[in-house]
Design a protein around this motif. Structure first.
Motif, PDB file in Angstrom:
ATOM      1  N   MET A 144       0.829  -1.208   0.000  1.00  0.00           N
ATOM      2  CA  MET A 144       0.000   0.000   0.000  1.00  0.00           C
ATOM      3  C   MET A 144       0.861   1.255   0.000  1.00  0.00           C
ATOM      4  O   MET A 144       0.477   2.268  -0.596  1.00  0.00           O
ATOM      5  CB  MET A 144      -0.965   0.007   1.188  1.00  0.00           C
ATOM      6  CG  MET A 144      -2.028  -1.067   1.127  1.00  0.00           C
ATOM      7  SD  MET A 144      -3.024  -1.011  -0.389  1.00  0.00           S
ATOM      8  CE  MET A 144      -2.509  -2.528  -1.181  1.00  0.00           C
ATOM      9  N   ASP A 145       2.029   1.204   0.610  1.00  0.00           N
ATOM     10  CA  ASP A 145       2.952   2.354   0.542  1.00  0.00           C
ATOM     11  C   ASP A 145       3.362   2.614  -0.908  1.00  0.00           C
ATOM     12  O   ASP A 145       3.423   3.763  -1.347  1.00  0.00           O
ATOM     13  CB  ASP A 145       4.196   2.117   1.407  1.00  0.00           C
ATOM     14  CG  ASP A 145       3.912   2.225   2.899  1.00  0.00           C
ATOM     15  OD1 ASP A 145       2.898   2.844   3.283  1.00  0.00           O
ATOM     16  OD2 ASP A 145       4.729   1.685   3.683  1.00  0.00           O
ATOM     17  N   GLN A 146       3.616   1.546  -1.662  1.00  0.00           N
ATOM     18  CA  GLN A 146       3.986   1.699  -3.074  1.00  0.00           C
ATOM     19  C   GLN A 146       2.803   2.176  -3.909  1.00  0.00           C
ATOM     20  O   GLN A 146       2.971   2.997  -4.813  1.00  0.00           O
ATOM     21  CB  GLN A 146       4.539   0.378  -3.618  1.00  0.00           C
ATOM     22  CG  GLN A 146       5.864  -0.004  -3.003  1.00  0.00           C
ATOM     23  CD  GLN A 146       6.270  -1.426  -3.339  1.00  0.00           C
ATOM     24  OE1 GLN A 146       5.471  -2.358  -3.239  1.00  0.00           O
ATOM     25  NE2 GLN A 146       7.528  -1.596  -3.742  1.00  0.00           N
ATOM     26  N   VAL A 147       1.624   1.677  -3.616  1.00  0.00           N
ATOM     27  CA  VAL A 147       0.418   2.123  -4.322  1.00  0.00           C
ATOM     28  C   VAL A 147       0.187   3.602  -4.052  1.00  0.00           C
ATOM     29  O   VAL A 147      -0.070   4.388  -4.973  1.00  0.00           O
ATOM     30  CB  VAL A 147      -0.816   1.288  -3.903  1.00  0.00           C
ATOM     31  CG1 VAL A 147      -2.103   1.886  -4.471  1.00  0.00           C
ATOM     32  CG2 VAL A 147      -0.656  -0.164  -4.342  1.00  0.00           C
ATOM     33  N   ALA A 148       0.303   4.017  -2.793  1.00  0.00           N
ATOM     34  CA  ALA A 148       0.111   5.424  -2.437  1.00  0.00           C
ATOM     35  C   ALA A 148       1.106   6.315  -3.176  1.00  0.00           C
ATOM     36  O   ALA A 148       0.739   7.372  -3.700  1.00  0.00           O
ATOM     37  CB  ALA A 148       0.244   5.615  -0.930  1.00  0.00           C
ATOM     38  N   VAL A 193      -1.311  -5.626  -2.433  1.00  0.00           N
ATOM     39  CA  VAL A 193      -2.557  -5.540  -3.188  1.00  0.00           C
ATOM     40  C   VAL A 193      -3.289  -6.877  -3.106  1.00  0.00           C
ATOM     41  O   VAL A 193      -4.501  -6.923  -2.894  1.00  0.00           O
ATOM     42  CB  VAL A 193      -2.277  -5.130  -4.655  1.00  0.00           C
ATOM     43  CG1 VAL A 193      -3.517  -5.266  -5.513  1.00  0.00           C
ATOM     44  CG2 VAL A 193      -1.713  -3.713  -4.712  1.00  0.00           C
ATOM     45  N   ALA A 194      -2.566  -7.991  -3.247  1.00  0.00           N
ATOM     46  CA  ALA A 194      -3.184  -9.317  -3.172  1.00  0.00           C
ATOM     47  C   ALA A 194      -3.786  -9.564  -1.793  1.00  0.00           C
ATOM     48  O   ALA A 194      -4.912 -10.059  -1.678  1.00  0.00           O
ATOM     49  CB  ALA A 194      -2.158 -10.402  -3.499  1.00  0.00           C
ATOM     50  N   GLU A 195      -3.064  -9.221  -0.736  1.00  0.00           N
ATOM     51  CA  GLU A 195      -3.563  -9.427   0.625  1.00  0.00           C
ATOM     52  C   GLU A 195      -4.810  -8.591   0.908  1.00  0.00           C
ATOM     53  O   GLU A 195      -5.693  -9.009   1.649  1.00  0.00           O
ATOM     54  CB  GLU A 195      -2.484  -9.082   1.650  1.00  0.00           C
ATOM     55  CG  GLU A 195      -1.318 -10.036   1.666  1.00  0.00           C
ATOM     56  CD  GLU A 195      -0.156  -9.539   2.497  1.00  0.00           C
ATOM     57  OE1 GLU A 195       0.672 -10.391   2.878  1.00  0.00           O
ATOM     58  OE2 GLU A 195      -0.044  -8.320   2.757  1.00  0.00           O
ATOM     59  N   ALA A 196      -4.865  -7.408   0.304  1.00  0.00           N
ATOM     60  CA  ALA A 196      -6.012  -6.516   0.519  1.00  0.00           C
ATOM     61  C   ALA A 196      -7.242  -6.959  -0.263  1.00  0.00           C
ATOM     62  O   ALA A 196      -8.342  -6.480  -0.010  1.00  0.00           O
ATOM     63  CB  ALA A 196      -5.632  -5.088   0.124  1.00  0.00           C
ATOM     64  N   GLY A 197      -7.059  -7.857  -1.216  1.00  0.00           N
ATOM     65  CA  GLY A 197      -8.185  -8.317  -2.023  1.00  0.00           C
ATOM     66  C   GLY A 197      -8.637  -7.278  -3.037  1.00  0.00           C
ATOM     67  O   GLY A 197      -9.796  -7.283  -3.449  1.00  0.00           O
TER      68      GLY A 197
END
Length: 100
Positions: free
Chosen positions: A40-44, A78-82
């Motif tokens: 999520m840090d990379q997505v952000a 991302v996978a863990e977050a679904g």
């Protein structure tokens, strides 16, 4: 409510997941390609790179990803977050209460 972790997805090679994303108060929604292995840090950071300092004032605070009303931990993938292709995410600043 927590999303079940897909262990099979974690064992596969990272896959591209295009996300509909918007940064905080920006008025432009963008399509951002990330992978199932991105945190999520990379997505952000990927979402912010299109808006922060351009249409949204950069602030010295950490960023968080919000998906389906949940603020996701920075180390979650991302996978863990679904998160599925074309899901909508919002990136916002995590501003401490004393700074508000």
């Amino acid at each position: 409510m927590s999303t079940p972790v897909d262990n099979e997805a974690q064992d596969r090679a990272p896959e591209v997941v295009p996300l509909n994303a918007i940064f905080w108060t920006d008025f432009v929604q963008i399509l951002v390609p990330v992978t199932t292995a991105d945190t999520m840090d990379q997505v952000a950071a990927a979402v912010a790179s299109h808006s922060e300092g351009r249409r949204v004032r950069a602030l010295p605070y950490p960023k968080v990803v919000i998906h389906d009303g949940r603020t996701l931990p920075g180390d979650m993938t991302v996978a863990e977050a679904g998160i599925a292709p074309l899901d909508h995410v919002t990136v916002d600043y995590l501003i401490p209460e004393e700074a508000s």
